[in-house]
Design an enzyme around this catalytic site. Structure first.
Site, PDB file in Angstrom:
ATOM      1  CB  CYS A   7      17.065  37.106  41.365  1.00  0.00           C
ATOM      2  SG  CYS A   7      16.119  37.164  39.852  1.00  0.00           S
ATOM      3  NE  ARG A  23      13.546  33.102  31.864  1.00  0.00           N
ATOM      4  CZ  ARG A  23      14.308  34.181  31.743  1.00  0.00           C
ATOM      5  NH1 ARG A  23      14.265  34.900  30.645  1.00  0.00           N
ATOM      6  NH2 ARG A  23      15.109  34.547  32.726  1.00  0.00           N
ATOM      7  CD  GLN A  69      19.026  33.573  33.329  1.00  0.00           C
ATOM      8  OE1 GLN A  69      18.851  33.398  34.526  1.00  0.00           O
ATOM      9  NE2 GLN A  69      18.539  34.622  32.682  1.00  0.00           N
ATOM     10  CG  ASP A 119      21.658  35.013  36.804  1.00  0.00           C
ATOM     11  OD1 ASP A 119      21.935  36.200  36.566  1.00  0.00           O
ATOM     12  OD2 ASP A 119      20.552  34.630  37.225  1.00  0.00           O
ATOM     13  CG  HIS A 126      21.971  38.082  41.224  1.00  0.00           C
ATOM     14  ND1 HIS A 126      21.939  36.761  40.849  1.00  0.00           N
ATOM     15  CD2 HIS A 126      20.868  38.662  40.690  1.00  0.00           C
ATOM     16  CE1 HIS A 126      20.851  36.547  40.126  1.00  0.00           C
ATOM     17  NE2 HIS A 126      20.180  37.672  40.011  1.00  0.00           N
ATOM     18  CE  LYS A 137      15.830  45.548  28.999  1.00  0.00           C
ATOM     19  NZ  LYS A 137      15.278  44.281  28.547  1.00  0.00           N
ATOM     20  CG  HIS A 196      19.800  39.961  36.981  1.00  0.00           C
ATOM     21  ND1 HIS A 196      19.160  38.888  37.518  1.00  0.00           N
ATOM     22  CD2 HIS A 196      20.004  39.660  35.688  1.00  0.00           C
ATOM     23  CE1 HIS A 196      18.969  37.972  36.581  1.00  0.00           C
ATOM     24  NE2 HIS A 196      19.481  38.414  35.471  1.00  0.00           N
TER      25      HIS A 196
END
Length: 582
Positions: A275, A304, A322, A324, A326, A406, A452
């Site tokens: 992000c 991570r 990911q 991902d 947004h 979420k 997200h």
RNA sequence: GCUGCUGUAGCUCAGUGGUAGAGCGCGUCCUUGGUAAGGACGAGGUCAUGGGUUCAAGUCCCAUCAGCAGCUCCA
């Protein structure tokens, strides 16, 4: 007490719970110092948490089981006795675990169950009439478990067992476990040469050529669906200046899980999320409400630092990709955007035949940012979207991220362990921290809403889930090698190579087994590699330009012309068919 | 990170203080075949790593690393 027939789930639970008591008695008779904590039934069996300084080892299971069989053979009655809470507390004074259990019980009357003369345990019940009514059981494993699940508390020994009405049920269960283990993606990953791990980088996956074929097939499909749903795609850097992570809040909230490095004397961080990088892209120019919603995807490689004990094949790694995205939008657009994400998610899951997943909605936690009003709006938007789509979901009260509520999509692996795939999160923190703005209809600057979301969650995990889901027997569109040509003898090698070239020219992934083996051996090998199609060719096929098709999982064969095989295979690939039948 | 277990050939594993083993796989050769493994020979090991005990350690002890099961964690 009503007669127990063990025919339904409830009675099975009672039996397993009684079995836990019998195991506890057995353990206490072997280790008199053992202090009992808590022993409930669980799916397929039961466990008992025990406080004992000497470790219980797998080698001890046999004598525990032996003792249990003695107790069962004695057929002692389970006898319930009751007393007021105060009497119970007095009776168990000094036993901190049982005292704690009483304090957590909601009833004023506390019950005990004894079986025989020398074993009694605080217990809500109910139990079988006698110990002899217990079915077939087996002690499965022992592992550590924190008292109350709290890492600051003492670690107890949790002994797991399984119990079933009949010996056959037990055997079936153990057999099912063995079969499930054969689907384990870590095993299949090695057998099918899809990926590996190395001590040089614990938690960092090496994806092999065959694994990359699956990976790329998923990416191609993923991208086509995202195109259809109006997503753009970006790529942002893996390493960015440490200051960025101070601004994003990751330094304060996520530092423990991040990797850091120094470049030219300046501190940099390796991204654990995408992000912040995307926010920098957003800020490169002005934005108007007229552009909204903006949907931007990124296959972002994140790192991570997960605790050493939590790594698990491809399911829990330290570096992952990911899928991902947004979405920047106005508050009014939240619900319809959420619905769009849910539809996209289901469309993708459906292509892989996933039915067995569940959805959780996590609401405002104690520690949070943002006003009550915005939380309510956001949570309602998520809930309304789910209701609008008629989707069942479980609510995890107070389990949301500190920056927003979420929705999570969960799926189970072959051993019934649950893993999160997709997630949709509303973020009230990042746009403000980065000073993201757009010009509203009233010509004033406003802060956009940021959604997200990830559908597959992690490509690594998803590939692992696919391996277990299909047990290594991939549908044609995902199979690393879609067909293999097996010449009867080396005299047919030329024809085999010609067929291979024809099929390869048509973009099929086709191998050819020219090894000096008999046809039976070639088939056995192709079978163990879970090949969708085996194309046997010999003089007969060469004469008529045909192939003899043998389909995975089917001993029958069918001779067809090369063109017909090609046409059928291409259709199955295009339609993502799981069924291989001709 | 915590508790317990495990680490021997590419893979699966045997080896119970005294010269390093098997099956599969791999290589070469023989065989040239019709639907789930034909035969012969051969190569391949610092027994995870580092210490210790012992005349002697793959084997016993300690530490480290990694894996497995579970717990905890998982923006």
């Amino acid at each position: 007490m009503a007669k127990v027939t063990l025919s339904d789930e409830q009675n099975l639970e009672i039996m397993r719970h009684s079995c836990a008591h019998i195991m506890a008695e057995a353990i206490c008779s072997i280790w008199p110092d053992a202090k009992l904590v808590y022993g409930p039934p669980v799916e397929d069996g039961f466990y008992y948490d025990i406080d004992l300084d000497e470790p219980i080892r797998p080698a001890d299971f046999e004598r525990i089981e032996e003792k249990m069989r003695e107790i069962i053979k004695a057929d002692k009655p389970f006898i319930r006795s009751e007393m007021p809470r105060s009497d119970a507390l007095a009776k168990l004074a000094g036993d901190k675990y049982k005292t704690d259990n009483i304090k957590r019980a909601d009833s004023d009357v506390i019950s005990f169950y004894s079986n025989g003369d020398d074993f009694e345990d605080l217990c809500r019940g109910p139990h079988l009439p006698t110990t002899g009514k217990v079915g077939s059981f087996k002690i499965m494993s022992v592992a550590g478990a924190y008292w109350h699940g709290d890492p600051t508390q003492k670690m107890l020994q949790r002994v797991y067992g399984t119990a079933w009405p009949t010996p056959k049920d037990l055997d079936d269960y153990l057999h099912r476990l063995e079969e499930a283990k054969k689907r384990d993606h870590r095993l299949l990953g090695r057998q099918l040469d899809l990926f590996s791990f190395n001590e040089s980088g614990p938690g960092f996956a090496f994806i092999h050529p065959r694994g990359m074929i699956i990976w790329n097939a998923v990416v191609d499909f993923w991208r086509s669906v995202h195109d259809k749903y109006g997503y753009q795609q970006v790529q942002t850097p893996v390493i960015l200046n440490e200051q960025l992570w101070h601004r994003s809040g990751h330094w304060d909230n996520y530092k423990e899980n991040m990797y850091f490095t120094t470049v030219d004397g300046v501190g940099y961080a390796i991204k654990p999320m995408n992000c912040p990088g995307l926010c920098l892209v957003y800020k490169t120019r002005q934005h108007s409400y007229r552009e909204f919603p903006i949907r931007i995807a990124e296959l972002g490689v994140v790192h991570r630092h997960e605790a050493s004990g939590v790594m698990h094949g491809l399911f829990r790694v330290r570096q992952f990709t990911q899928d991902d995205a947004h979405i920047f939008c106005t508050p009014e657009q939240i619900e319809s955007e959420i619905i769009g994400v849910i539809e996209l998610t289901f469309e993708i899951y459906k292509a892989f035949g996933f039915e067995d997943f569940h959805i959780e909605l996590s609401t405002r936690p104690q520690k949070h940012i943002g006003s009550d009003e915005i939380w309510e709006t956001a949570t309602n938007a998520l809930e309304n979207a789910l209701k609008h789509k008629g989707i069942e979901y479980k609510i995890n009260e107070g389990d949301g991220a500190f920056y927003g509520p979420k929705i999570d999509f969960h799926i189970k692996d072959c051993l019934k362990r649950s893993w999160q795939l997709g997630t949709i999160q509303l973020d009230f923190s990042m746009p403000a921290r980065f000073g993201l703005v757009y010009t509203g209809k009233d010509n004033t600057e406003k802060t956009p809403v940021m959604i997200h979301r990830a559908v597959l969650g992690s490509f690594e995990r998803f590939i692992g889930i696919l391996i277990e889901h299909y047990g290594g027997g991939f549908p044609l569109w995902l199979a690393p090698e879609q067909a293999r040509i097996l010449p009867i003898s080396q005299k047919s090698n030329d024809y085999a190579l010609m067929v291979q070239e024809t099929l390869r020219d048509a973009q099929l992934r086709v191998g050819c087994d020219l090894s000096n083996e008999k046809i039976g051996a070639k088939i056995a090998r192709a079978h163990s590699e879970r090949l969708p199609y085996m194309l046997v060719v010999g003089p007969k096929e060469a004469q008529f330009n045909t192939v003899n098709v043998r389909i995975r999982g089917d001993k029958k064969t069918k001779t067809v012309e090369i063109d017909e095989f090609l046409r059928t295979a291409k259709h199955k690939i295009a339609d993502k068919k799981v069924d291989l039948a001709f």
